[in-house]
Design an enzyme around this catalytic site. Structure first.
Site, PDB file in Angstrom:
ATOM      1  N   ILE A 168      -3.485 -45.147 -28.079  1.00  0.00           N
ATOM      2  CA  ILE A 168      -2.694 -44.142 -28.579  1.00  0.00           C
ATOM      3  C   ILE A 168      -1.467 -43.690 -27.885  1.00  0.00           C
ATOM      4  O   ILE A 168      -0.481 -43.039 -28.410  1.00  0.00           O
ATOM      5  CB  ILE A 168      -3.592 -42.638 -28.612  1.00  0.00           C
ATOM      6  CG1 ILE A 168      -4.300 -42.276 -27.372  1.00  0.00           C
ATOM      7  CG2 ILE A 168      -4.545 -42.786 -29.799  1.00  0.00           C
ATOM      8  CD1 ILE A 168      -4.758 -40.858 -27.171  1.00  0.00           C
ATOM      9  N   SER A 220     -12.325 -28.760 -25.817  1.00  0.00           N
ATOM     10  CA  SER A 220     -13.749 -29.054 -24.821  1.00  0.00           C
ATOM     11  C   SER A 220     -13.923 -27.494 -24.452  1.00  0.00           C
ATOM     12  O   SER A 220     -12.899 -27.043 -23.999  1.00  0.00           O
ATOM     13  CB  SER A 220     -13.565 -30.063 -23.966  1.00  0.00           C
ATOM     14  OG  SER A 220     -14.647 -29.914 -22.784  1.00  0.00           O
ATOM     15  N   TYR A 276      -9.625 -32.945 -16.050  1.00  0.00           N
ATOM     16  CA  TYR A 276      -9.923 -33.246 -17.509  1.00  0.00           C
ATOM     17  C   TYR A 276      -9.847 -31.717 -18.426  1.00  0.00           C
ATOM     18  O   TYR A 276      -9.344 -31.722 -19.494  1.00  0.00           O
ATOM     19  CB  TYR A 276     -11.485 -33.433 -17.641  1.00  0.00           C
ATOM     20  CG  TYR A 276     -11.985 -33.541 -19.244  1.00  0.00           C
ATOM     21  CD1 TYR A 276     -11.787 -34.731 -19.947  1.00  0.00           C
ATOM     22  CD2 TYR A 276     -12.952 -32.694 -19.459  1.00  0.00           C
ATOM     23  CE1 TYR A 276     -12.411 -34.591 -21.207  1.00  0.00           C
ATOM     24  CE2 TYR A 276     -13.595 -32.731 -20.754  1.00  0.00           C
ATOM     25  CZ  TYR A 276     -12.972 -33.879 -21.581  1.00  0.00           C
ATOM     26  OH  TYR A 276     -13.948 -33.882 -22.826  1.00  0.00           O
ATOM     27  N   ILE A 280     -33.079 -34.538 -11.771  1.00  0.00           N
ATOM     28  CA  ILE A 280     -32.554 -33.219 -12.150  1.00  0.00           C
ATOM     29  C   ILE A 280     -31.982 -32.758 -10.812  1.00  0.00           C
ATOM     30  O   ILE A 280     -32.490 -32.535  -9.588  1.00  0.00           O
ATOM     31  CB  ILE A 280     -33.670 -31.961 -12.556  1.00  0.00           C
ATOM     32  CG1 ILE A 280     -34.062 -32.370 -14.105  1.00  0.00           C
ATOM     33  CG2 ILE A 280     -33.004 -30.797 -12.739  1.00  0.00           C
ATOM     34  CD1 ILE A 280     -34.993 -31.502 -14.625  1.00  0.00           C
TER      35      ILE A 280
HETATM   36  N1  LIG Z   1     -19.472 -35.643 -25.796  1.00  0.00           N
HETATM   37  C1  LIG Z   1     -19.042 -34.172 -25.538  1.00  0.00           C
HETATM   38  O1  LIG Z   1     -20.006 -33.719 -25.285  1.00  0.00           O
HETATM   39  C2  LIG Z   1     -17.832 -33.692 -25.570  1.00  0.00           C
HETATM   40  C3  LIG Z   1     -17.556 -32.413 -25.285  1.00  0.00           C
HETATM   41  C4  LIG Z   1     -16.374 -31.872 -25.589  1.00  0.00           C
HETATM   42  C5  LIG Z   1     -15.230 -32.687 -26.066  1.00  0.00           C
HETATM   43  N2  LIG Z   1     -15.417 -33.778 -26.410  1.00  0.00           N
HETATM   44  C6  LIG Z   1     -14.284 -34.519 -26.978  1.00  0.00           C
HETATM   45  O2  LIG Z   1     -14.744 -35.129 -27.872  1.00  0.00           O
HETATM   46  C7  LIG Z   1     -13.911 -36.448 -28.052  1.00  0.00           C
HETATM   47  C8  LIG Z   1     -14.892 -37.593 -28.223  1.00  0.00           C
HETATM   48  O3  LIG Z   1     -15.760 -37.840 -27.050  1.00  0.00           O
HETATM   49  P1  LIG Z   1     -16.884 -38.775 -27.130  1.00  0.00           P
HETATM   50  O4  LIG Z   1     -18.060 -38.181 -26.312  1.00  0.00           O
HETATM   51  O5  LIG Z   1     -17.214 -39.339 -28.416  1.00  0.00           O
HETATM   52  O6  LIG Z   1     -16.466 -40.083 -25.996  1.00  0.00           O
HETATM   53  P2  LIG Z   1     -16.199 -41.512 -26.421  1.00  0.00           P
HETATM   54  O7  LIG Z   1     -15.823 -42.096 -24.959  1.00  0.00           O
HETATM   55  O8  LIG Z   1     -17.476 -41.996 -26.744  1.00  0.00           O
HETATM   56  O9  LIG Z   1     -14.937 -41.864 -27.171  1.00  0.00           O
HETATM   57  C9  LIG Z   1     -13.679 -41.725 -27.029  1.00  0.00           C
HETATM   58  C10 LIG Z   1     -13.232 -42.871 -27.726  1.00  0.00           C
HETATM   59  O10 LIG Z   1     -11.706 -43.067 -27.659  1.00  0.00           O
HETATM   60  C11 LIG Z   1     -11.385 -44.235 -27.442  1.00  0.00           C
HETATM   61  N3  LIG Z   1     -10.137 -44.053 -26.467  1.00  0.00           N
HETATM   62  C12 LIG Z   1     -10.084 -43.682 -25.075  1.00  0.00           C
HETATM   63  N4  LIG Z   1      -8.879 -43.984 -24.850  1.00  0.00           N
HETATM   64  C13 LIG Z   1      -8.096 -44.262 -25.824  1.00  0.00           C
HETATM   65  C14 LIG Z   1      -6.803 -44.712 -25.814  1.00  0.00           C
HETATM   66  N5  LIG Z   1      -5.670 -44.566 -24.745  1.00  0.00           N
HETATM   67  N6  LIG Z   1      -6.376 -44.990 -27.030  1.00  0.00           N
HETATM   68  C15 LIG Z   1      -7.206 -45.308 -27.753  1.00  0.00           C
HETATM   69  N7  LIG Z   1      -8.409 -44.889 -27.933  1.00  0.00           N
HETATM   70  C16 LIG Z   1      -8.995 -44.428 -26.731  1.00  0.00           C
HETATM   71  C17 LIG Z   1     -12.591 -44.919 -26.590  1.00  0.00           C
HETATM   72  O11 LIG Z   1     -12.453 -46.303 -26.723  1.00  0.00           O
HETATM   73  C18 LIG Z   1     -13.659 -44.262 -27.400  1.00  0.00           C
HETATM   74  O12 LIG Z   1     -13.937 -45.089 -28.693  1.00  0.00           O
HETATM   75  C19 LIG Z   1     -12.883 -36.637 -26.716  1.00  0.00           C
HETATM   76  O13 LIG Z   1     -11.829 -36.127 -27.227  1.00  0.00           O
HETATM   77  C20 LIG Z   1     -13.687 -35.686 -25.814  1.00  0.00           C
HETATM   78  O14 LIG Z   1     -12.785 -35.126 -25.033  1.00  0.00           O
HETATM   79  C21 LIG Z   1     -16.565 -34.509 -26.273  1.00  0.00           C
END
Ligand SMILES: NC(=O)c1ccc[n+]([C@@H]2O[C@H](COP(=O)([O-])OP(=O)(O)OC[C@H]3O[C@@H](n4cnc5c(N)ncnc54)[C@H](O)[C@@H]3O)[C@@H](O)[C@H]2O)c1
Length: 314
Positions: free
Chosen positions: A53, A117, A141, A200
């Protein structure tokens, strides 16, 4: 039919959103650099471009596809990684999102949906965290997920880009990597299915607000047409202790392993619950999965993926 570009669509949450968009007949393009995402998660009916990105070529990809809505999930997602590598974390989450916003601007995107988040809040100052709670992130983060919110609101003011910002609680479900936020469910699932004991940290009475990934998907689907200009918590809205979580997972799998209690981790928050009433009102959404039903599906998903791997099916 809407043209939707999903960043991070090869990852845990993004891939579930893509599956639902495709199912509903939308035209989908996934942009992902596969740093933590996997090809196996990609929906075959969605177009895929392997791209960072932060890349200058992002605007060309947006221009060629011409999305009406962008759902932005690509991010550096590990809190611990952000503490070890704050520059990398800021480059991906802040500069990367800024590049997404520029590409939206140049290609005439109508709306951006941004995955934020609960990490933006820091230490809870009340039992239920509302969106108006102080922003005092405890990690890089948390900062790098919050800073883009300012950019998004300012792009909206300056160029009229519509947006919805969704602040997720602890998301769990199939395809989750044990390293991400809320990874406790995937760690426990993997341990239990391997017939191993789960660790845990602390006494296990600390609570978290868990939400099943399909409820996150339906919030994103509602945000395609609702929640304009709003920042909202997306959560289950109730507290579950880690002991309770493990007990439920043991009941579902029929495994009876006593946990191994370890020293509490420094910086771990004791209790965290997000108030989801704004999203209920603005998106006409509410979480539909009970913890039990979400965990049941998650464990089934995990078992099926293991069987596929054993049989060599992709
Ligand atoms: N999982 C949770 O509990 C949670 C909670 C709060 C927020 N989020 C947010 O949700 C979103 C998805 O998280 P997730 O848990 O599915 O994580 P994930 O790591 O499975 O998904 C992130 C995706 O982004 C891609 N990615 C990372 N850096 C990139 C870059 N520079 N260019 C292009 N692609 C890139 C990765 O390859 C991956 O497919 C994130 O923005 C995260 O901050 C997740």
């Amino acid at each position: 039919m809407i043209k939707v570009l999903v960043t991070g669509g090869a990852g845990f949450i993004g891939s579930h959103i893509v599956d639902r968009l495709v199912k509903e007949g939308h035209q989908v393009l996934v942009v992902d650099n596969l740093s933590t995402g996997h090809r196996i998660n990609l929906n075959p009916s969605a177009e895929f471009v392997k791209l960072d990105i932060q890349d200058d070529a992002l605007a060309d990809t947006f221009n060629r596809f011409g999305p009406e809505v962008v759902i932005h999930h690509a991010a550096q997602v590990a809190v611990t990684h952000s503490i070890r590598h704050p520059l990398y974390d800021a480059r991906v989450n802040i500069m990367g999102t800024l590049n997404v916003l520029e590409a939206c601007h140049k290609s005439g995107v109508r709306k951006l949906i941004y995955a934020s988040s609960a990490a933006v809040y820091g230490l809870p100052e009340s039992d239920m965290l509302k969106e108006t709670h102080a922003i005092k992130p405890l990690s890089f983060y948390g900062i790098s997920k919050h800073t883009p919110e300012h950019y998004i609101e300012t792009y909206a003011r300056l160029i009229g880009l519509d947006f919805t910002i969704l602040r997720y609680a602890n998301v769990y479900g199939g395809r989750q990597d044990a390293k991400g936020e809320g990874g406790v469910v995937s760690i426990f699932a993997s341990k239990l299915l391997n017939n191993e004991r789960c660790a845990i940290f602390g006494d296990g009475e600390q609570t978290r607000d868990f939400i099943y990934v399909k409820d996150i998907v339906s919030a994103n689907i509602s945000a395609l047409t609702r929640g304009s200009g709003k920042i909202m918590n997306i959560s289950g809205g109730s507290a579950t202790s880690i002991n309770q979580l493990l007990r439920t997972m043991c009941d579902i799998t029929g495994k009876r392993f006593a946990p191994v209690y370890m020293a509490p981790r420094t910086g771990d928050i004791k209790d965290s619950v997000l108030d989801n009433r704004l999203a209920v009102k603005e998106l006409g959404w509410s979480p539909e999965y009970t913890l039990h039903d979400g965990l049941l599906e998650t464990l089934d998903f995990e078992k099926q993926s293991r069987t596929k791997v054993e049989k060599g099916v992709s």
